[in-house]
Design a protein around this motif. Sequence first.
Motif, PDB file in Angstrom:
ATOM      1  N   UNK A   1       0.852  -1.245  -0.060  1.00 29.78           N
ATOM      2  CA  UNK A   1      -0.096   0.081  -0.071  1.00 29.78           C
ATOM      3  C   UNK A   1       0.899   1.395   0.016  1.00 29.78           C
ATOM      4  N   UNK A   2       0.467   2.245  -0.931  1.00 30.94           N
ATOM      5  CA  UNK A   2       1.268   3.564  -0.868  1.00 30.94           C
ATOM      6  C   UNK A   2       0.915   4.132   0.296  1.00 30.94           C
ATOM      7  N   UNK A   3       1.922   5.257   0.797  1.00 30.86           N
ATOM      8  CA  UNK A   3       1.739   5.765   2.147  1.00 30.86           C
ATOM      9  C   UNK A   3       0.531   6.836   1.591  1.00 30.86           C
ATOM     10  N   UNK A   4      -0.183   7.487   2.579  1.00 31.43           N
ATOM     11  CA  UNK A   4      -1.006   8.566   2.466  1.00 31.43           C
ATOM     12  C   UNK A   4      -0.195   9.791   2.479  1.00 31.43           C
ATOM     13  N   UNK A   5      -0.427  10.637   1.713  1.00 27.72           N
ATOM     14  CA  UNK A   5       0.653  12.176   1.862  1.00 27.72           C
ATOM     15  C   UNK A   5      -0.395  13.272   2.335  1.00 27.72           C
ATOM     16  N   UNK A   6       0.336  13.993   3.271  1.00 22.16           N
ATOM     17  CA  UNK A   6      -0.249  15.347   3.588  1.00 22.16           C
ATOM     18  C   UNK A   6       0.932  16.257   3.357  1.00 22.16           C
ATOM     19  N   UNK A   7       0.288  17.227   2.740  1.00 22.29           N
ATOM     20  CA  UNK A   7       1.508  18.514   2.354  1.00 22.29           C
ATOM     21  C   UNK A   7       0.826  19.795   3.118  1.00 22.29           C
ATOM     22  N   UNK A   8       2.061  20.636   3.613  1.00 20.59           N
ATOM     23  CA  UNK A   8       1.608  21.676   3.968  1.00 20.59           C
ATOM     24  C   UNK A   8       2.910  22.648   3.956  1.00 20.59           C
TER      25      UNK A   8
END
Length: 149
Positions: free
Chosen positions: A2-9
């Motif tokens: 499973x690919x990681x979930x990504x959060x950007x800021x």
Amino acid sequence: MTDPLVWREPVQEAWIDYNGHLSEPYYVLVFGHATDNVMDAVGLGPDHRAAHDSSLYTVEAHVRYLDEVSAGADLEVRSSVVGATGKLLWIWHEMWVDGRLRATEEVLGVHVVGRGSAPFPDDVAEKALALLVEPPEEASGRIRPLRRP
């Protein structure tokens, strides 16, 4: 896998300390935003929380500060579910800037309804299991490996 979930800021100017780098508490703030992103992915988003008086409470967390983060940086947090039981979720976060790993956090959260711990609803447990990957070698080992509910 499973690919990681990504959060950007982006790094906010107010988050920069007297050394010109991201101050310690803001790493944890950004990792908290990434945890919220994981909660959304497993079905514990704002609508669910409001409808069921439920949430995920952090009971243990371990942060590693590996490299400094400068003002103006764009942060990318890659998150994976690395363990789950009937009411516990173990999350691994990696903070990346410009293709370099800057920090990690592992978080153990407990599902809470009202003011007490409670099993995950079936659909949440299924989504968490669908995201489950093996913990990385660099995990602290303080949070014991969790498996399927």
